[in-house]
Design an enzyme around this catalytic site. Structure first.
Site, PDB file in Angstrom:
ATOM      1  N   SER A   1       0.815  -1.218   0.000  1.00 32.37           N
ATOM      2  CA  SER A   1       0.000   0.000   0.000  1.00 32.37           C
ATOM      3  C   SER A   1       0.850   1.269   0.000  1.00 32.37           C
ATOM      4  O   SER A   1       0.432   2.285  -0.545  1.00 32.37           O
ATOM      5  CB  SER A   1      -0.976  -0.001   1.175  1.00 32.37           C
ATOM      6  OG  SER A   1      -0.287   0.068   2.394  1.00 32.37           O
TER       7      SER A   1
ATOM      8  N   ARG B   1      -0.111   3.953  -2.829  1.00 33.25           N
ATOM      9  CA  ARG B   1      -0.556   5.310  -2.499  1.00 33.25           C
ATOM     10  C   ARG B   1       0.270   6.377  -3.204  1.00 33.25           C
ATOM     11  O   ARG B   1      -0.096   7.553  -3.215  1.00 33.25           O
ATOM     12  CB  ARG B   1      -0.503   5.512  -0.986  1.00 33.25           C
ATOM     13  CG  ARG B   1      -1.534   4.661  -0.270  1.00 33.25           C
ATOM     14  CD  ARG B   1      -1.262   4.582   1.213  1.00 33.25           C
ATOM     15  NE  ARG B   1      -1.993   3.465   1.783  1.00 33.25           N
ATOM     16  CZ  ARG B   1      -2.868   3.578   2.764  1.00 33.25           C
ATOM     17  NH1 ARG B   1      -3.122   4.752   3.305  1.00 33.25           N
ATOM     18  NH2 ARG B   1      -3.476   2.522   3.217  1.00 33.25           N
TER      19      ARG B   1
ATOM     20  N   GLU C   1       6.753  -7.185 -11.666  1.00 32.86           N
ATOM     21  CA  GLU C   1       6.458  -6.225 -12.733  1.00 32.86           C
ATOM     22  C   GLU C   1       5.833  -4.977 -12.107  1.00 32.86           C
ATOM     23  O   GLU C   1       4.811  -5.067 -11.432  1.00 32.86           O
ATOM     24  CB  GLU C   1       5.495  -6.829 -13.753  1.00 32.86           C
ATOM     25  CG  GLU C   1       5.977  -8.138 -14.362  1.00 32.86           C
ATOM     26  CD  GLU C   1       5.569  -9.392 -13.583  1.00 32.86           C
ATOM     27  OE1 GLU C   1       4.885  -9.276 -12.547  1.00 32.86           O
ATOM     28  OE2 GLU C   1       5.949 -10.478 -14.023  1.00 32.86           O
TER      29      GLU C   1
ATOM     30  N   GLN D   1       4.041  -7.724  -1.320  1.00 36.07           N
ATOM     31  CA  GLN D   1       3.696  -8.716  -0.310  1.00 36.07           C
ATOM     32  C   GLN D   1       3.355 -10.027  -0.992  1.00 36.07           C
ATOM     33  O   GLN D   1       2.636 -10.052  -1.988  1.00 36.07           O
ATOM     34  CB  GLN D   1       2.513  -8.275   0.545  1.00 36.07           C
ATOM     35  CG  GLN D   1       2.212  -9.290   1.643  1.00 36.07           C
ATOM     36  CD  GLN D   1       1.137  -8.840   2.595  1.00 36.07           C
ATOM     37  OE1 GLN D   1      -0.011  -8.704   2.194  1.00 36.07           O
ATOM     38  NE2 GLN D   1       1.516  -8.609   3.837  1.00 36.07           N
TER      39      GLN D   1
END
Length: 195
Positions: free
Chosen positions: A118, A122, A143, A162
């Protein structure tokens, strides 16, 4: 079922559990401060960005063909893509292939998924979701694209994606059984068709 931190720790630190091969190497328990987090999380493992990459650099008008993809369509790793030893710069609307620092050994009864973190999402970065099939082994090629109008900094040695690990039922043919074309990769590998 997605594996928990307890199971991932056991598979990485007690490799006798699945044939003597640790799930993740090198394994990190700690989530360090002042860096983009990496290591074990409650339901996954955050892998780090390695030092090898290929930045897509085909000329305008080039037809991208996954059946006829070749290295000349990329700028190799450190050359034009790194300003220093600690980061890559992905140009606006740029795309690149990046090698994860960690080596993964998938057991026969598991599969994995690579998802974006994240922190980078973001900032506009897109990490393509990539599967790791049963008995696949290697450094995963991640990628990443930058759809924004500004350059994006990607930090080497810090968290980039992750991995989620799922337990599966028995498989008839694993990735290793099929002689998978990306098995045991240690370098950034471009798209290829099995011959």
């Amino acid at each position: 079922m997605i594996l928990s931190d307890i199971e991932l720790r056991q598979l990485s630190l007690c490799p006798v559990v699945h044939g003597g091969k640790p799930l993740i190497t090198p394994y990190s328990e700690a989530q360090e401060s002042k860096v983009i987090s990496f290591g074990l999380s409650s339901s996954g493992y955050d892998v780090r960005l390695g030092r090898k990459a290929k930045i897509f650099d085909a000329p305008a008008g080039w037809i991208i063909d996954p059946k006829k993809f070749s290295d000349p369509e990329y700028v190799d790793d450190m050359m034009a893509s790194v300003e220093s030893n600690d980061h890559f710069i992905l140009q606006p609307h740029g795309y690149g292939l990046f090698l994860a620092m960690e080596w993964v050994n998938m057991p026969r009864n598991m599969m994995g998924l690579c998802l974006g973190k994240s922190t980078y999402a973001r900032c506009g970065a897109h990490v393509n979701a990539t599967p790791m099939e049963s008995e696949w082994a290697g450094h995963l090629v991640i990628e990443i694209s930058n759809p924004t109008k500004n350059p994006l900094k990607l930090y080497v040695g810090e968290g980039i994606a992750q991995f989620l690990f799922l337990r599966t039922g028995p498989v008839e043919r694993s990735y290793a059984d099929k002689g998978g074309k990306y098995q045991n990769q240690t370098e950034v590998t471009v798209a290829r068709i099995k011959s």
